[in-house]
Design a protein around this motif. Structure first.
Motif: not given
Ligand SMILES: C[S@@+](CC[C@H](N)C(=O)[O-])C[C@H]1O[C@@H](n2cnc3c(N)ncnc32)[C@H](O)[C@@H]1O
Length: 481
Positions: A76-86, A88-92
């Protein structure tokens, strides 16, 4: 700080972080339980819809994304759209620590731009979760629907669709409340979807519905309104599989059960049959075990009677039990010949006849016999005269019954597997032959039992109603070389 166990999973890491923050700000208490509930709800929705591809608009900490990813299948695959790059840095890094994180692909930037990219690439989703800037909900929704990004049977979830009930306040000037009110009205007037009453402070579920009729035929609307994959479902059907304690039969029992049938697992070895029943139960499949030697007519009749007394009907009979002994033809004893034929051909005939009598009375039935590629070619270098001829007999048995019973609703077909990677071929005498066989197989590998599962479901389902007396060969091309 409260002492708590060291968090194990990435979701626990996020909860742990928030729990620690709770000691600093007690108001977080509600937020944590709300977050937990939201995550569990999303996860449940993925399970219920059996979504494989998910689009999340507005990711934030990634808690929702990871909760949904946990419910997705491995591919499966989930594409998550997020405005704030920070964010992504937190979640990745948290995603990277999770076995489910690899299913998540975070795309930073304005979600509308990401949607355009995804649409250009022809991406479609089974579930879309819209949870970002409220004034753009309507634009996201329109773009997704207008660009066909929601698959047939797809679902859209809208968070905060009541926006603390502000959508209901006539006097409200709150821009989010107004945007959501307009959004809700737009969706309820959209004939492409059905909408469910909002939950919580508004979690709206929107389901894509079949389009209004352009062409009114079965190709367009599906036979009895069921599309092709649904027509292969076996919900409410009763099946039995002989030789189901292991190998091909076990795989058939699982496949039929996964497709919705109740399954009688029949084997000479009762303990093995019982183990398979336990496996099926763990998957939520209704099953019983029957110990029977199908070369004995009394056992065959007892098997059929047991199924009818338990479930009242038999829709699907898989006559799969078989044996193989190797000997050069000049040395083949009558004992070997008789033993092989008693199980492979006489036993299969007795099962067909006993099940067929029930099915003919019902006016419906699907019999699937396990034949073999050996019915077409002479596999070599091993010598197996009795086996080859008995399996050729199974094909003729299938053709004859298939034509004789077709006008009374009973279809009889057989599957001819090539060389299947089962415990049988790992015997000391056969093991050295594997390399030799491989060079004869265009597909370059032996068959796995799972390669045969779709065929048995197809032949057991209404989708194959026009097929009878057929020998479906699944051998990686071996019989063509
Ligand atoms: C309510 S949070 C999402 C929570 C998340 N869905 C969950 O369940 O854990 C909203 C997120 O949307 C993001 N966002 C707002 N406007 C956006 C836009 N135009 N494009 C992409 N993301 C946006 C915000 O940065 C914020 O992280």
């Amino acid at each position: 700080m409260t002492s708590s166990p060291v968090p194990d999973t990435p979701v626990e890491v996020i909860v742990d972080l928030l729990t620690k923050a709770q000691d600093i700000a007690s108001y977080c208490d509600n937020m944590i339980s709300d977050l937990f509930l939201a995550g569990q709800t999303l996860k449940m929705l993925i399970h219920m819809s059996q979504a494989k591809r998910v689009l999340e608009i507005g990711m934030f900490t990634g808690y929702g994304a990871l909760s949904m990813a946990e419910a997705l299948p491995e591919d499966g695959c989930l594409v998550a759209c997020e405005l704030e790059p920070y964010l992504k840095e937190f979640a990745q890094p948290i995603f990277d620590k999770s076995p489910h994180g690899k299913k998540i692909n975070v795309k930073t930037g304005n979600a509308m731009e990401t949607l355009k990219e995804l649409a250009t690439a022809g991406e479609q989703f089974d579930m879309v979760f819209i949870d970002a800037d409220k004034n753009n909900y309507i634009n996201y929704y329109k773009f997704i629907m207008d660009n066909n990004m929601l698959r047939l049977r797809g679902v859209i979830c809208i968070d905060n669709s009541l926006f603390k009930a502000r959508v209901y306040l006539n006097e409200t000037t709150d821009s989010n409340g107004l945007a959501l009110r307009e959004f809700n009205q737009f969706v309820s007037n959209d004939p492409r979807v059905e909408q469910v009453i909002p939950l919580r402070d508004g979690l709206t579920l929107i389901r894509r519905v079949p389009p209004c009729k352009i062409t009114d035929d079965e190709v367009f609307r599906g036979v009895t309104g069921r599309f092709i994959l649904d027509r292969m479902r076996l919900d409410g059907k009763v099946a039995y599989v002989t030789g189901a304690g292991q190998g091909i039969g076990r795989a058939f029992a699982h496949a039929l059960g996964e497709a919705g049938a109740k399954v009688a697992v029949v084997d000479l070895d009762g303990a093995k049959a019982e183990t398979v029943v336990e496996e099926l139960f763990l998957k939520g499949i209704n099953a019983i075990s029957i110990t029977a030697d199908i070369s004995k007519s009394d056992d065959v009749q007892r098997m059929i009677d047991a199924i009818v007394s338990k479930w009242g009907v038999i829709h699907i009979g898989c006559n799969n039990a078989g044996i193989n002994m190797n000997s050069a033809s000049e040395d083949t004893s009558l004992e070997e010949w008789d033993k092989t034929f008693n199980v492979n051909l006489r036993g299969t005939f007795m099962c067909c006849q006993a099940a067929g009598r029930v099915m003919l009375k019902q006016g419906y039935g699907k019999i699937i016999n396990t034949a073999s590629m050996a019915s077409l070619i002479v596999p070599h270098p091993q010598k197996q005269l009795s086996y080859n001829t008995s399996k050729a007999g199974v094909v003729k048995l299938t053709q004859t019954l298939g034509t004789e019973w077709a006008d009374r609703g009973v279809r009889v077909n057989c599957i001819s597997p090539g060389i299947v990677d089962t415990p049988l071929i790992h015997s000391e005498s056969l093991r050295p032959l594997v390399q030799r066989w491989l060079s004869d197989i265009p597909a370059g590998r032996l068959a796995q039992v799972t390669d045969l599962q779709a065929a048995v479901v197809y032949l057991a389902s209404d989708a194959s109603d026009y097929m009878t007396g057929h020998n479906l060969v699944i051998e990686g091309g071996q019989s063509l070389w």
